[in-house]
Design an enzyme around this catalytic site. Structure first.
Site, PDB file in Angstrom:
ATOM      1  CD  GLU A 130      -1.521  -2.316   2.002  1.00 38.35           C
ATOM      2  OE1 GLU A 130      -0.302  -2.628   1.987  1.00 38.35           O
ATOM      3  OE2 GLU A 130      -2.382  -3.007   2.568  1.00 38.35           O
ATOM      4  N   GLY A 156       6.055  -2.150  14.689  1.00 40.22           N
ATOM      5  CA  GLY A 156       5.321  -1.117  13.943  1.00 40.22           C
ATOM      6  C   GLY A 156       4.286  -0.410  14.805  1.00 40.22           C
ATOM      7  NE  ARG A 157       1.185  -5.264  17.620  1.00 39.38           N
ATOM      8  CZ  ARG A 157       1.847  -6.158  16.879  1.00 39.38           C
ATOM      9  NH1 ARG A 157       2.131  -5.883  15.616  1.00 39.38           N
ATOM     10  NH2 ARG A 157       2.221  -7.315  17.379  1.00 39.38           N
ATOM     11  CD  GLU A 189      -0.558  -5.684  13.304  1.00 40.78           C
ATOM     12  OE1 GLU A 189       0.393  -4.972  13.653  1.00 40.78           O
ATOM     13  OE2 GLU A 189      -1.083  -5.606  12.170  1.00 40.78           O
ATOM     14  CG  HIS A 232     -26.677  11.048  20.349  1.00 41.60           C
ATOM     15  ND1 HIS A 232     -27.938  11.421  20.751  1.00 41.60           N
ATOM     16  CD2 HIS A 232     -25.809  11.720  21.155  1.00 41.60           C
ATOM     17  CE1 HIS A 232     -27.847  12.309  21.733  1.00 41.60           C
ATOM     18  NE2 HIS A 232     -26.557  12.498  21.997  1.00 41.60           N
ATOM     19  CE  LYS A 277       1.410  -7.325   5.326  1.00 44.15           C
ATOM     20  NZ  LYS A 277       2.652  -7.064   6.050  1.00 44.15           N
TER      21      LYS A 277
HETATM   22  O1  F6P Z   1      -0.262  -4.937   8.891  1.00 46.57           O
HETATM   23  C1  F6P Z   1       0.939  -5.541   9.154  1.00 46.57           C
HETATM   24  C2  F6P Z   1       2.032  -4.571   9.349  1.00 46.57           C
HETATM   25  O2  F6P Z   1       3.219  -5.283   9.282  1.00 46.57           O
HETATM   26  C3  F6P Z   1       1.921  -3.806  10.670  1.00 46.57           C
HETATM   27  O3  F6P Z   1       2.378  -4.500  11.750  1.00 46.57           O
HETATM   28  C4  F6P Z   1       2.719  -2.590  10.349  1.00 46.57           C
HETATM   29  O4  F6P Z   1       2.498  -1.590  11.285  1.00 46.57           O
HETATM   30  C5  F6P Z   1       2.208  -2.280   8.967  1.00 46.57           C
HETATM   31  O5  F6P Z   1       2.073  -3.559   8.359  1.00 46.57           O
HETATM   32  C6  F6P Z   1       3.058  -1.381   8.137  1.00 46.57           C
HETATM   33  O6  F6P Z   1       4.328  -1.897   7.921  1.00 46.57           O
HETATM   34  P1  F6P Z   1       5.515  -0.994   7.402  1.00 46.57           P
HETATM   35  O7  F6P Z   1       5.738   0.064   8.411  1.00 46.57           O
HETATM   36  O8  F6P Z   1       6.685  -1.902   7.246  1.00 46.57           O
HETATM   37  O9  F6P Z   1       5.098  -0.393   6.084  1.00 46.57           O
END
Ligand code: F6P
Length: 532
Positions: free
Chosen positions: A202, A253-254, A339, A370, A498
């Site tokens: 993406e 990442g999170r 996650e 609401h 993916k």
């Molecule tokens: O959705 C899976 C994931 O690996 C998440 O853990 C991560 O935050 C996200 O994709 C984005 O990944 P990246 O920062 O490598 O683009």
């Protein structure tokens, strides 16, 4: 380090007995009537966050058994190992050190690297803020490379830069990026390509669209208008980006908003406020590391999650921030919690026999009232609610704020107190259809009550308090995950989709459905069919 799984402990057996004897039939209204000290007994004062846990379905014995469970499962030793940099993310062979990102200079592991990048990133953020040539900042990233900055920037609007506008593009759906680009001037826009791996489909696709748009609009100075935040600086360079801020594989990442991924936040609020965000998180880290378990807020919340999920069987938790700035907090928490803990095998690979992550969801108050609060009050499922209230607003409309706070208090009160049939019958009945008798109408207006909630109170929503709040959630997720025996830091569950999407992409172009299941083949063919 080996500790028993939670369901194999003595404390678990005690909790089961306690649940049958006192938990299942526990009544909050009676508990408050019995114990005038209940509010004080179940309050926890953590850095920047006061938590009222008294409206939960627990008593002193529940808390004692849950704390026994934490101790029997070695929670303190496991926490200390994580904070010291042990390789707790075993499936990916890494330590988990997002706490190092907010440790003061000289105090945490990897201090030189962390503070080197932080200083450089904040200096860059200050240059962008001072540069009158920029009006718009677009962060392109997804998941942890989007949700943190997207949540924090509006939350800290009170101290945000007034000239700069912030945009967040995450979805590979062109309906995300197209309207954003429509409003931009390429000469006045900074794009930040945020991706830990710099390979996410993406983000790479949207980055490409942004770069093509920039060049097609006459933009030429990629070095000035594009920056990257990534662990893969080489891939960013190959994409043509020379300004990159790195981080490390030990930052999930999170859990990454504290790292270079926080660049949009730093541009929005400036270096000093960004350091305050880190300091607030660090204060909560110290509390998590040092407070005795009985006064440890992330631990108390994680234990409550186990109690509700595994004993009461509650499948979801609703988060209701009574602050419009926190409107993206539920989405942020969905990734953080689901996650991290949405897993069905333990760290040792064996299937779990107990339920793990609840569904986490919500909307800011009062809007949620609401929409779905009807179900929270009168639906068939019990859904614990987490209210977040902020004492001092960042605006001057005291009347609005008083109404907001009154609503927040009223909702947790209504969930707990409910309304009996007698109370409903005593009310002046609304005009009603003649085909229903008074009792039937009254029963539609009764509320069972005894529905649990937690209220988290902040003095004000500041960088420091927000940092503490988010760190509290991180450690709470770790606590329940550790008790369930999970690795809360991998996310293999997102990989299969993916891989399948990559395999389907060429089939969408070619129409080849050979070997596909019937539904996917049928849908793919309909998607390729000429418009009627
Ligand atoms: O959705 C899976 C994931 O690996 C998440 O853990 C991560 O935050 C996200 O994709 C984005 O990944 P990246 O920062 O490598 O683009």
């Amino acid at each position: 380090m080996s500790f028993p799984r939670c369901e194999q402990t003595r404390a678990w057996a005690s909790l089961q007995g306690h649940f049958e004897a006192h938990g299942r039939g526990f009544d909050l209204r009676e508990a408050f009537a019995r114990d005038p000290g209940r509010f004080a007994a179940f309050g926890i004062d953590a850095p920047e966050v006061y938590a009222d846990l008294s409206k939960n379905l627990i008593d002193i014995a529940t808390r004692r058994f849950l704390l026994d469970l934490a101790r029997e499962c070695g929670l303190e030793a496991r926490r200390d190992a994580m904070l010291a940099g042990a390789e707790v993310n075993a499936t990916e062979g890494r330590p988990v050190l997002h706490t190092a990102l907010r440790a003061p200079r000289g105090a945490g592991p990897h201090g030189d690297e962390v503070h080197g990048v932080l200083d450089a990133m904040l200096a860059f953020a200050e240059r962008v803020r001072a540069d009158e040539g920029f009006t718009d900042v677009v962060n392109i990233g997804i998941g942890g490379s989007d949700l943190g900055p997207q949540m924090v920037v509006p939350a800290l609007d009170a101290c945000a830069h007034r000239r700069l506008r912030f945009h967040f593009v995450s979805n590979v759906d062109g309906h995300d990026i197209v309207p954003v680009l429509r409003g931009l001037d390429p000469r006045r826009t900074l794009f930040i390509i945020a991706s830990k791996t710099f390979t996410t489909q993406e983000t790479m696709a949207n980055a490409q669209v942004a770069r093509d748009w920039f060049l097609a609009q006459g933009g030429s100075d990629i070095a000035r208008h594009f920056a990257a935040t990534t662990t893969n600086v080489a891939a960013a360079a190959a994409f043509g980006i020379s300004t990159s801020f790195g981080f490390w594989d030990w930052v999930g990442g999170r859990y990454s908003l504290w790292s270079a991924i926080g660049l949009p936040i730093a541009i929005a609020i400036g270096a000093e406020h960004f350091r305050a965000l880190l300091a607030g998180a660090h204060a909560m880290d110290r509390h998590f590391a040092q407070a005795p378990l009985e006064h440890n807020l992330p631990v108390a919340l994680g234990l409550l999650d186990v109690w509700y999920r595994n004993f009461h069987g509650f499948g979801s938790r609703s988060v209701a921030p009574y602050h419009q700035g926190l409107r993206r907090l539920p989405a942020y928490l969905q990734q953080l919690e689901m996650e991290s803990n949405g897993k069905r095998v333990a760290m040792d690979g064996t299937p779990l026999s107990l339920a793990t992550s609840p569904v986490v969801w919500g909307e800011p108050g009062t809007n949620g009232q609401h929409a779905y609060f009807q179900m929270l009050h009168q639906g068939t499922d019990v859904i614990p609610v987490e209210f977040i209230a902020v004492k001092t607003p960042a605006h001057a409309h005291a009347d609005l704020h008083a109404k907001l706070l009154a609503n927040c208090l009223a909702q947790s009160q209504a969930l707990m107190l409910g309304k009996s049939t007698a109370q409903a019958l005593a009310e002046k009945a609304p005009t009603a259809s003649a085909s229903f008798d008074r009792a039937a109408l009254a029963s539609a207006r009764t509320f069972p009550g005894n529905r649990p909630s937690t209220t988290l109170l902040l003095e004000a929503l500041t960088p420091r308090s927000l940092g503490a709040l988010v760190a509290m959630y991180e450690h709470r997720v770790w606590t329940s995950g550790a008790l369930w025996g999970l690795n809360s830091f991998d996310q293999w569950g997102v990989e299969l989709g993916k891989a399948l999407a990559s395999a389907l992409l060429p089939r969408l172009a070619s129409g080849d459905v050979a070997g596909l299941d019937g539904s996917t083949a049928g849908l793919l063919q309909r998607l390729r069919a000429p418009a009627p």
